[in-house]
Design a protein around this motif. Sequence first.
Motif, PDB file in Angstrom:
ATOM      1  N   ILE A  66       0.938  -1.128  -0.089  1.00 16.72           N
ATOM      2  CA  ILE A  66       0.194  -0.038   0.074  1.00 16.72           C
ATOM      3  C   ILE A  66       1.134   1.037   0.114  1.00 16.72           C
ATOM      4  O   ILE A  66       1.706   1.684   0.788  1.00 16.72           O
ATOM      5  CB  ILE A  66      -0.882   0.024   1.157  1.00 16.72           C
ATOM      6  N   SER A  67       0.668   1.895  -1.048  1.00 16.26           N
ATOM      7  CA  SER A  67       1.395   3.411  -0.936  1.00 16.26           C
ATOM      8  C   SER A  67       0.339   4.332  -0.739  1.00 16.26           C
ATOM      9  O   SER A  67      -0.954   4.552  -1.341  1.00 16.26           O
ATOM     10  CB  SER A  67       1.787   3.568  -2.406  1.00 16.26           C
ATOM     11  N   THR A  68       0.611   5.235   0.424  1.00 20.89           N
ATOM     12  CA  THR A  68      -0.677   6.103   0.684  1.00 20.89           C
ATOM     13  C   THR A  68      -0.820   7.143  -0.186  1.00 20.89           C
ATOM     14  O   THR A  68      -1.711   7.855  -0.317  1.00 20.89           O
ATOM     15  CB  THR A  68      -0.203   6.870   2.050  1.00 20.89           C
ATOM     16  N   HIS A  69       0.219   7.552  -1.330  1.00 20.68           N
ATOM     17  CA  HIS A  69       0.121   8.380  -2.566  1.00 20.68           C
ATOM     18  C   HIS A  69       1.178   8.105  -3.419  1.00 20.68           C
ATOM     19  O   HIS A  69       2.041   7.112  -3.139  1.00 20.68           O
ATOM     20  CB  HIS A  69      -0.095   9.859  -1.946  1.00 20.68           C
ATOM     21  N   GLU A 116      -8.094  -1.873   7.087  1.00 24.25           N
ATOM     22  CA  GLU A 116      -8.779  -1.203   5.922  1.00 24.25           C
ATOM     23  C   GLU A 116      -8.291   0.090   5.554  1.00 24.25           C
ATOM     24  O   GLU A 116      -7.216   0.562   6.316  1.00 24.25           O
ATOM     25  CB  GLU A 116     -10.377  -0.915   6.520  1.00 24.25           C
ATOM     26  N   VAL A 117      -8.384   0.368   4.498  1.00 22.79           N
ATOM     27  CA  VAL A 117      -7.742   1.606   3.715  1.00 22.79           C
ATOM     28  C   VAL A 117      -8.897   2.505   3.459  1.00 22.79           C
ATOM     29  O   VAL A 117      -9.943   2.512   2.974  1.00 22.79           O
ATOM     30  CB  VAL A 117      -7.117   1.068   2.457  1.00 22.79           C
ATOM     31  N   LEU A 118      -8.603   3.737   4.134  1.00 22.99           N
ATOM     32  CA  LEU A 118      -9.765   4.938   4.217  1.00 22.99           C
ATOM     33  C   LEU A 118      -9.060   5.940   3.137  1.00 22.99           C
ATOM     34  O   LEU A 118      -7.904   6.442   3.183  1.00 22.99           O
ATOM     35  CB  LEU A 118      -9.797   5.216   5.504  1.00 22.99           C
ATOM     36  N   PRO A 119      -9.992   6.504   2.438  1.00 24.62           N
ATOM     37  CA  PRO A 119      -9.527   7.470   1.676  1.00 24.62           C
ATOM     38  C   PRO A 119      -9.598   8.909   2.348  1.00 24.62           C
ATOM     39  O   PRO A 119     -10.320   9.192   3.148  1.00 24.62           O
ATOM     40  CB  PRO A 119     -10.812   7.832   0.600  1.00 24.62           C
ATOM     41  N   THR A 120      -8.398   9.415   2.243  1.00 25.55           N
ATOM     42  CA  THR A 120      -8.106  10.716   3.070  1.00 25.55           C
ATOM     43  C   THR A 120      -7.595  11.625   2.312  1.00 25.55           C
ATOM     44  O   THR A 120      -6.219  12.224   2.422  1.00 25.55           O
ATOM     45  CB  THR A 120      -7.319  10.327   4.352  1.00 25.55           C
ATOM     46  N   PRO A 121      -8.225  12.346   1.094  1.00 22.87           N
ATOM     47  CA  PRO A 121      -7.471  13.299   0.367  1.00 22.87           C
ATOM     48  C   PRO A 121      -7.284  14.601   1.049  1.00 22.87           C
ATOM     49  O   PRO A 121      -7.645  14.948   2.007  1.00 22.87           O
ATOM     50  CB  PRO A 121      -8.581  13.425  -0.735  1.00 22.87           C
ATOM     51  N   GLY A 122      -6.200  15.264   0.418  1.00 26.95           N
ATOM     52  CA  GLY A 122      -5.789  16.576   0.834  1.00 26.95           C
ATOM     53  C   GLY A 122      -4.398  16.813   0.538  1.00 26.95           C
ATOM     54  O   GLY A 122      -4.136  17.661  -0.211  1.00 26.95           O
ATOM     55  N   HIS A 123      -3.267  16.137   1.013  1.00 24.87           N
ATOM     56  CA  HIS A 123      -1.901  16.336   0.476  1.00 24.87           C
ATOM     57  C   HIS A 123      -2.048  15.960  -1.081  1.00 24.87           C
ATOM     58  O   HIS A 123      -1.601  16.713  -1.540  1.00 24.87           O
ATOM     59  CB  HIS A 123      -1.040  15.300   1.134  1.00 24.87           C
ATOM     60  N   THR A 124      -2.595  14.989  -1.415  1.00 18.19           N
ATOM     61  CA  THR A 124      -2.877  14.645  -2.942  1.00 18.19           C
ATOM     62  C   THR A 124      -4.316  14.550  -2.933  1.00 18.19           C
ATOM     63  O   THR A 124      -5.076  14.002  -1.834  1.00 18.19           O
ATOM     64  CB  THR A 124      -2.350  13.648  -3.556  1.00 18.19           C
ATOM     65  N   LEU A 125      -4.890  14.435  -4.007  1.00 16.30           N
ATOM     66  CA  LEU A 125      -6.352  14.152  -3.983  1.00 16.30           C
ATOM     67  C   LEU A 125      -6.854  12.488  -4.036  1.00 16.30           C
ATOM     68  O   LEU A 125      -8.002  12.543  -4.053  1.00 16.30           O
ATOM     69  CB  LEU A 125      -6.992  15.040  -5.436  1.00 16.30           C
ATOM     70  N   SER A 126      -5.698  11.878  -4.030  1.00 10.68           N
ATOM     71  CA  SER A 126      -6.025  10.408  -3.895  1.00 10.68           C
ATOM     72  C   SER A 126      -5.100   9.840  -2.809  1.00 10.68           C
ATOM     73  O   SER A 126      -4.794   8.649  -2.840  1.00 10.68           O
ATOM     74  CB  SER A 126      -5.754   9.726  -5.346  1.00 10.68           C
ATOM     75  N   ASP A 127      -4.859  10.600  -1.788  1.00  4.49           N
ATOM     76  CA  ASP A 127      -4.202  10.165  -0.479  1.00  4.49           C
ATOM     77  C   ASP A 127      -5.171   9.127   0.374  1.00  4.49           C
ATOM     78  O   ASP A 127      -6.592   8.975   0.271  1.00  4.49           O
ATOM     79  CB  ASP A 127      -3.864  11.134   0.593  1.00  4.49           C
ATOM     80  N   VAL A 128      -4.552   7.830   0.674  1.00  8.13           N
ATOM     81  CA  VAL A 128      -5.231   6.984   1.687  1.00  8.13           C
ATOM     82  C   VAL A 128      -4.299   6.934   3.028  1.00  8.13           C
ATOM     83  O   VAL A 128      -3.590   7.047   2.984  1.00  8.13           O
ATOM     84  CB  VAL A 128      -5.414   5.523   0.773  1.00  8.13           C
ATOM     85  N   THR A 129      -4.991   6.404   4.060  1.00 11.22           N
ATOM     86  CA  THR A 129      -4.779   6.062   5.160  1.00 11.22           C
ATOM     87  C   THR A 129      -5.140   4.472   5.404  1.00 11.22           C
ATOM     88  O   THR A 129      -6.299   4.237   5.305  1.00 11.22           O
ATOM     89  CB  THR A 129      -5.271   6.863   6.477  1.00 11.22           C
TER      90      THR A 129
END
Length: 205
Positions: A66-69, A116-129
């Motif tokens: 998993i790459s967070t972005h 689980e992988v949660l969408p958390t955009p901001g830093h990029t528009l496709s960031d995940v946590t």
Amino acid sequence: MCDLFVLFNGYSKLCNDKEMLANCSCSLILGDHNIIVDTMTAWDSDKIITALAGYNILPDMIHYVISTHGHSDHIGNNNLFLKAKHIVGYSVSYKEKYFLHPFESGEKYYINENVEVLPTPGHTLSDVTVLVKTKEGTVAVAGDLFENSEDIENPTIWMSAGSENPALQRKNRAAVAEIAHWIVPGHGPKFKVTEEIRNSLSKQI
């Protein structure tokens, strides 16, 4: 429950107005699936292989990468893990096959009951946590949603690191802090989430 190990703490340091030193945190999750999160720069392959060997893990034993972005310091060694399914931001793939998942609609991607992988955009528009249930509580491997623990009280740290949507990033930082007991930031050591931190982040929205 899973075991989570931070193989390497990320860091970032401005050298001058034209250069900085930076690398991301790299984490290993062991449980029903073996998962590596954020594979550092392309020059770190030997470091990662050696670190995994310390847990008796070979690259072919990893089930998910998993790459967070998609920034270069977070994807540099994804190609070490050719038997794994890859999640890079909102993109989920195995070899040439891509699996469509509605991250854009806010839907989590469930790997198992503990991850689980949660969408958390901001830093990029496709960031995940990546949210991980462990014996010490829920750990959020958050990538650059959080630069380091210092950016709680000094938001200019994460904003100066680049943010494609600061308002979204503020919202998702607060949301993750409400869920997590611990956070692994993109460029600093893991830190404990306190009520003071939660309150501070909620006031910044």
